[in-house]
Scaffold this motif. Sequence first.
Motif, short mmCIF file in Angstrom:
data_model
loop_
_atom_site.label_atom_id
_atom_site.label_comp_id
_atom_site.label_asym_id
_atom_site.label_seq_id
_atom_site.Cartn_x
_atom_site.Cartn_y
_atom_site.Cartn_z
N LYS A 1 0.98 -1.21 0.12
CA LYS A 1 0.09 0.06 -0.06
C LYS A 1 0.81 1.32 -0.12
N SER A 2 2.15 1.14 0.12
CA SER A 2 2.89 2.31 -0.10
C SER A 2 2.81 2.94 -1.21
N PRO A 3 3.00 4.18 -1.53
CA PRO A 3 2.48 4.98 -2.44
C PRO A 3 3.79 4.59 -3.70
N LYS A 4 3.21 4.80 -4.87
CA LYS A 4 4.30 4.55 -5.92
C LYS A 4 4.38 5.90 -6.71
N PHE A 5 5.74 6.29 -7.36
CA PHE A 5 5.96 7.61 -7.75
C PHE A 5 6.48 7.18 -9.14
N VAL A 6 6.43 8.25 -10.07
CA VAL A 6 7.06 7.96 -11.15
C VAL A 6 8.11 9.18 -11.32
N ASN A 7 9.12 9.25 -11.55
CA ASN A 7 10.21 10.33 -12.06
C ASN A 7 9.85 11.07 -13.23
N LEU A 8 9.64 12.13 -13.27
CA LEU A 8 9.34 13.12 -14.42
C LEU A 8 10.36 13.02 -15.45
N GLU A 9 11.45 12.97 -15.21
CA GLU A 9 12.49 12.29 -16.09
C GLU A 9 12.18 11.15 -17.09
N HIS A 10 11.96 10.18 -16.49
CA HIS A 10 11.56 9.03 -17.15
C HIS A 10 10.34 9.03 -17.69
N LEU A 11 9.36 9.77 -17.23
CA LEU A 11 8.05 10.13 -17.91
C LEU A 11 8.36 10.73 -19.30
N ALA A 12 9.10 11.92 -19.23
CA ALA A 12 9.45 12.69 -20.26
C ALA A 12 10.05 11.93 -21.62
N GLU A 13 11.02 10.93 -21.14
CA GLU A 13 11.69 10.21 -21.98
C GLU A 13 10.74 9.35 -22.85
N TRP A 14 9.93 8.62 -21.82
CA TRP A 14 8.84 7.94 -22.47
C TRP A 14 7.82 8.37 -23.60
N LEU A 15 7.38 9.77 -22.93
CA LEU A 15 6.37 10.70 -23.94
C LEU A 15 7.27 11.08 -25.06
N GLU A 16 8.68 11.56 -25.16
CA GLU A 16 9.31 11.72 -26.33
C GLU A 16 9.56 10.67 -27.22
N SER A 17 9.48 9.48 -26.60
CA SER A 17 9.75 8.18 -27.73
C SER A 17 8.37 8.00 -28.34
#
Length: 94
Positions: free
Chosen positions: A61-77
């Motif tokens: 139940k611990s919160p899960k986070f996404v690093n915006l750096e990784h998110l930006a790389e995925w969106l750019e791809s």
Amino acid sequence: MNMQAQQMFLKAGLLMTYGAPLVELDKIANDLLGLSPRVAARKAAAGQLPFPVIQLGSSQKSPKFVNLEHLAEWLESLSKESKAEFKAMNTDYS
């Protein structure tokens, strides 16, 4: 605009939108993945998301986070792929 500038612009936009360099998976689940938070969490646990997810704590139940750096790389791809597909279908596009 060169690729590096584009990615910096994307990262800045994500940071302005979400307000922190680490964003809870729940917050981006519907916005960017079209998934409910529950489904996104299940996919994260199974390693089925297109970017890494950070879990703070050892509890499920611990919160899960996404690093915006990784998110930006995925969106750019995704952007690169869609542009290539568009160019292939529209030969007069330069």
